[in-house]
Design an enzyme around this catalytic site. Structure first.
Site, PDB file in Angstrom:
ATOM      1  N   ASP A 374       0.779  -1.238   0.000  1.00  0.00           N
ATOM      2  CA  ASP A 374       0.000   0.000   0.000  1.00  0.00           C
ATOM      3  C   ASP A 374       0.814   1.292   0.000  1.00  0.00           C
ATOM      4  O   ASP A 374       0.344   2.304  -0.509  1.00  0.00           O
ATOM      5  CB  ASP A 374      -0.977  -0.003   1.179  1.00  0.00           C
ATOM      6  CG  ASP A 374      -2.115  -0.990   0.961  1.00  0.00           C
ATOM      7  OD1 ASP A 374      -2.485  -1.219  -0.205  1.00  0.00           O
ATOM      8  OD2 ASP A 374      -2.637  -1.537   1.947  1.00  0.00           O
ATOM      9  N   TYR A 462      -9.988  -0.832   2.905  1.00  0.00           N
ATOM     10  CA  TYR A 462      -9.433  -0.945   4.252  1.00  0.00           C
ATOM     11  C   TYR A 462      -9.074   0.401   4.846  1.00  0.00           C
ATOM     12  O   TYR A 462      -8.624   1.295   4.149  1.00  0.00           O
ATOM     13  CB  TYR A 462      -8.161  -1.798   4.226  1.00  0.00           C
ATOM     14  CG  TYR A 462      -8.378  -3.128   4.888  1.00  0.00           C
ATOM     15  CD1 TYR A 462      -8.712  -4.246   4.134  1.00  0.00           C
ATOM     16  CD2 TYR A 462      -8.285  -3.255   6.269  1.00  0.00           C
ATOM     17  CE1 TYR A 462      -8.944  -5.456   4.738  1.00  0.00           C
ATOM     18  CE2 TYR A 462      -8.511  -4.469   6.878  1.00  0.00           C
ATOM     19  CZ  TYR A 462      -8.842  -5.562   6.118  1.00  0.00           C
ATOM     20  OH  TYR A 462      -9.082  -6.761   6.720  1.00  0.00           O
TER      21      TYR A 462
HETATM   22 CU   LIG Z   1      -7.910  -7.844   7.218  1.00  0.00          CU
END
Ligand SMILES: [Cu+2]
Ligand SMILES: *[C@@H]1O[C@H](CO)[C@@H](O)[C@H](O)[C@H]1NC(C)=O
Ligand SMILES: *[C@@H]1O[C@H](CO)[C@@H](O)[C@H](O)[C@H]1NC(C)=O
Length: 731
Positions: A374, A462
């Site tokens: 990320d 997320y």
């Molecule tokens: Cu997770």
């Protein structure tokens, strides 16, 4: 009850979410204009300015942070050698680059423009009031498909092209890359037909740009991305409505659709019911006992100050904080004033989240490539959205903005990106009481108050909550919380009793037709410890069982601490083991306490996870920094990104693992400690439709750093200092 999302809401939501990885097909991509600074009074996706709280806070503070903060940052000036580039400086960089030969040719994109920090010895010598060193920018650019790293000296306007070696891989994607990638499939008639065949209206489509990793020769010499799409119909939580089995392979440079894989026609799109997580979308017929409001009050105002936007002073701590497009936030020059001597002592030169690695555990066609990095692929800071006052951070928080750049070099402000606040959770700093046996009536207890620096990156689905928490006793806790939304897989099953035993689902059935796929999260921290100076050693203190000899003692065994100083990097490649425990100290061998112990800090692991993937598995090679939980390398300013400088589609030859395997000397040298926080995640039904936060942390804890308990002399709380609110404490 609002079930249909109004167009107006969608646009607002998208203006925030666009800078993530997602776009809505009918919202045309609006590139930032080329004026000096984007106009953040509009709803431009590049600004996401909302709920500004700072002006209100400043009024509340007895000692407002100085100077008075200005909202558009147009006239910011740097005050500290590590202060990030200002808007003016970014604009100067653009103007210098525009006359440089490299950018005269056709297409280019600026993937990052960051401060090139002055050499460490210079920064260490610098004191407040000293002139700043010549300001330099480090620019990562792609020109005609080739990556370049340039250094621009803002005082001389000189441009130096850096040698980047023969690394594979590409720079962090730009926001424009991600946005354009999600729109590109729509130029393809076959893609449109496929979507319509799946029964989805093109206006309900939401697509994500998914980094493709690296799996072999056929992927070389072109920047590739995979696009997966979802239905937004009847929910804001489109992540729960995957169009399973549909993957578009795209050339990220030409935006050409290379291939459309569509093997999921038999898999229904999961229903929208119960997927919306917004408060406004909830039905309140369930039994949910409500809590009374709760907040921290500081009647005399916060006790921290922030000088010149970035220098935080609190209790005995002083440190520099700045937003960073790739790392999220960077803590520098963390120093602690010794309560005995008054001396300002160095603890950590620099600390930040260097990389993330999130491999999904499904090897099938539409999932095997999901092994995100990320920071290096998406920009952990680029994905950090404005924090929500009172909910993301308490009332007493101070907010810091980030200045980032669009692909054409236009600076923009990400407001409220970092918050700083004092935290009191009712915990105890230290205590002791005496029992009546001793006839000493002692009840000594001290409340534990800490200072938290927080950022939250929302990398598409997320959310990563990153906290640096500073304690009055010298401890630093780095904590990562996971929340947000699972990446799920569509299935034909709506009950587990339909699933044949031999059929692997790679996860948990969370709701009808929805599987939460098993995955890991790894966050590696770069920790350049400078304990009372730069030359430090890493000491592994092993806790070993000793067997007594038959006549020695009624005891058969006891534990003993054995110190092993790491000579070279391989001595410091550490895998954590419960039954072979150790402490991990960074000490200064030339600085001793009164009684002769070397001063130090230790890294104290908390709950964590180790990667179990095959070392030769392509994702694990790229994420090889997870092969050990702890590493120590000699300081080298070119080695800061654990997955390599250019992570996107890298083969894994420029990772912390390859640097460490050089096995360089690390004893009594300027060293960097690396720690990886890991999570295994087997999704469960409570993670649907949005996950309650799961956190883990590790500590950097003083070990013989102080002569004695450094918080002995902090006073206890007394009634008269605390506010008495009208609704009194319950009796
Ligand atoms: Cu997770
Ligand atoms: C696909 O659909 C979108 C949205 O309706 C439209 O704008 C686009 O032109 C279509 N593409 C083709 C090639 O027809
Ligand atoms: C510093 O790091 C770079 C990149 O890994 C490497 O090429 C160079 O050899 C390193 N220098 C030393 C002295 O280790």
């Amino acid at each position: 009850m609002e079930t249909r999302i109004s167009l107006r809401f969608l646009l607002l939501f998208l203006s925030i979410a666009l800078v993530l990885l997602f776009t809505w097909v009918h919202l045309p991509y609006a590139p930032p204009n080329t004026t000096e600074l984007l106009d953040c009074t509009t709803n431009s996706p590049w600004c996401t300015s909302k709920n500004r709280f700072q002006s209100k806070l400043t009024n509340l503070l007895k000692k407002p942070p100085k100077p008075t903060r200005h909202h558009n940052h147009a006239s910011d000036t740097p005050h500290h050698p590590l202060d990030p580039l200002t808007i003016q400086e970014v604009n100067e960089v653009r103007s210098i680059l525009s006359s440089h030969a490299l950018f005269k040719s056709s297409a280019y994109a600026l993937h990052s423009i960051d401060l090139e920090e002055p050499e460490k010895p210079l920064v260490l010598k610098w004191k407040k009031g000293d002139p700043l060193f010549p300001r330099k920018a480090s620019v990562v650019a792609r020109v005609d498909g080739k990556s370049h790293v340039l250094t621009i000296d803002l005082s001389t306007r000189q441009v130096t092209v850096q040698e980047t070696g023969s690394h594979t891989g590409y720079p962090t994607m730009t926001m424009e890359d991600m946005t354009a990638a999600t729109l590109a499939p729509l130029a393809n008639a076959e893609f449109n037909r496929t979507i319509i065949q799946r029964g989805i209206d093109l206006k309900d489509l939401a697509c994500l740009p998914i980094s493709s990793g690296w799996y072999g020769k056929s992927e070389e010499n072109r920047r590739l991305i995979k696009i997966q799409c979802y239905s937004m119909k009847d929910t804001a939580n489109f992540y729960m409505r995957p169009i399973e089995g549909l993957t578009v392979l795209l050339d990220l440079d030409t935006k050409q659709v290379l291939e459309i894989f569509d093997k999921g026609k038999s898999i229904p799109i999961p229903k929208a019911a119960n997927t919306d997580y917004r408060y406004s979308a909830q039905e309140f017929h369930q039994v949910m006992n409500k809590l009374n409001p709760i907040s921290i009050e500081q009647p005399k105002g916060p006790s921290f100050t922030i000088e010149d936007e970035h220098l935080v002073k609190w209790a005995n701590w002083e440190f520099h904080v700045k937003p960073d497009a790739r790392a999220g936030m960077i803590i520098s020059r963390a120093k602690f004033q010794d309560p005995d001597t008054g001396e300002l002592r160095n603890v950590m030169y620099k600390g930040f989240t260097s990389e993330l690695f999130v491999p999904y555990m499904d090897p099938t066609d539409d999932w095997y490539f999901k092994t995100y990095m990320d920071a290096g692929e998406y920009g952990f800071g680029l994905q950090a959205m404005p924090l929500d006052p009172l909910n993301d951070c308490p009332r007493n928080a101070y907010y810091m903005d980030g200045v980032f750049v669009a692909a054409d070099g236009t600076p923009y402000v990400r407001s409220n990106m970092i918050c700083v606040f004092e935290s009191y959770a009712g915990d105890i700093g230290w205590r002791h009481s005496e029992s009546p046996i001793t006839e000493l009536e002692i009840r000594e207890a001290r409340p534990k108050v800490t200072l938290v620096v927080r950022m939250v990156a929302s990398v598409a689905n997320y959310d990563y909550i990153v906290d640096w928490e500073f304690q009055t006793d010298g401890l630093i806790r780095a904590k990562v919380g996971l929340s947000g939304i699972l990446m799920v897989k569509g299935t034909t099953y709506d009950h587990i009793n339909q699933i044949p035993k031999e059929e692997n689902q790679y996860g948990t059935l969370l709701s009808e037709n929805v599987i939460g796929v098993i995955h890991d999260h790894y966050i590696i921290f770069y920790l350049d410890m400078d304990v009372d100076g730069s030359d430090n050693s890493f000491v592994k203190v092993d806790i070993k069982k000793e067997q007594t000899s038959p006549d020695e003692s009624p005891r058969k065994s006891y534990l003993k601490a054995i110190r092993n100083v790491a000579k070279t990097e391989k001595d410091a490649q550490i895998k954590l083991k419960l039954y072979e425990p150790s402490e991990f100290h960074v000490i200064n061998p030339s600085k001793k306490t009164r009684v002769g112990n070397p001063v130090g800090y230790k890294v104290v692991p908390g709950g964590t996870a180790a990667s179990l993937l095959d070392l030769e598995d392509p994702p694990q090679k790229r994420g090889a920094f997870t092969n050990n939980q702890i590493w120590v390398t000699p300081y080298n300013r070119s080695e800061q990104w654990a997955g390599g400088l250019f992570v996107y589609q890298s083969h894994g030859e420029d990772t912390l693992a390859t640097w460490s395997d050089r096995d360089r000397p690390i004893e009594n040298k300027d060293i960097v400690l690396w720690y990886t926080l890991g999570f295994h995640h087997i999704p469960c039904q409570e993670d649907f439709p949005v996950m309650p936060t799961v956190s883990s942390s590790f500590d950097l804890k003083p070990v013989n750093f102080f002569e004695s308990n450094p918080i002995l002399r902090i006073p206890p709380n007394v009634e008269k200092d605390l506010p008495v609110c009208e609704a009194a404490a319950s009796v």
